[in-house]
Write a protein that holds these residues in place. Structure first.
Motif: not given
Length: 222
Positions: A100-111, A115-119, A121-126
């Protein structure tokens, strides 16, 4: 007699439909669970059948394993001459913080709540991959890849990685001394390159897996 035969056929059909409806060939833990979050990262980054970069189930599983080793190395194997923050933009002993660090894993971040969260589009693909995996009459490649990702995540958070780091022994790439291990991955297209001290691992050293290109580091930083 004919009526009884018809009834038997109907019962068999209903049972078959019920079994198929109940079949869960693949499952992924909730994104709110650490193992579910990590599994989503592995799933999101590897190519599945029909997607650009897909070669085989084995190749995509190898990509997931290598991505997990990158994350692990960013926490536990920082080479001499480098700082963890220089490599992955954060100082941490938590693999989820690396993701979740900035600019590391696109689509994965802290809300906003931290808390760890996903965009979406990630949820839709899974969700779509799970739908495909669980829609057949028997488990196939989709189920195999999804369950492999969840199994890797579970094993890692329990204290181990079930597979060797294929890049750990690298010492030279194209006559350039390198640290060994991979410390980054990107979509395997020429215009994606992390630059700086990162060194592209070529095809001859299995640097392309599951639609991704992996990168090690210069032994001597610039």
């Amino acid at each position: 007699m004919r009526a009884k035969n018809i009834q038997c056929v109907a019962v068999v059909l209903l049972l078959t439909m019920a079994i198929r409806a109940a079949a869960q060939f693949a499952t992924v833990e909730a994104a709110t669970a650490p193992a579910g979050y990590l599994a989503r990262l592995l799933i999101n980054e590897a190519a599945f059948p029909g997607e650009r970069g897909y070669v085989s189930e084995m190749d995509s599983k190898a990509a997931m394993l290598s991505i997990l080793w990158v994350l692990h190395s960013r926490v536990h194997h920082i080479p001499a001459g480098y700082s963890q923050k220089h490599i992955c933009a954060v100082n941490t002993d938590d693999v989820l913080a690396v993701i979740t660090a900035p600019n590391q894993c696109e689509g994965f971040f802290r809300n906003a709540a931290g808390q760890p969260d996903v965009e979406p589009r990630v949820t839709a693909r899974v969700d779509n991959l799970l739908r495909i995996a669980n829609s057949g009459a028997a488990p196939g490649r989709f189920a195999g890849l999804l369950n492999f990702a969840q199994g890797l995540a579970n094993a890692y958070l329990a204290g181990g990685i079930p597979g060797a780091d294929r890049y750990a022994g690298l010492t030279v790439v194209n006559r350039l001394a390198v640290t060994g291990r991979a410390y980054a991955w990107m979509t395997d297209q020429d215009f994606y390159d992390p630059g700086g001290n990162f060194v592209t691992i070529p095809d001859s050293l299995e640097g392309s897996l599951g639609g991704n290109r992996f990168f090690t580091l210069r032994k001597e930083p610039k």
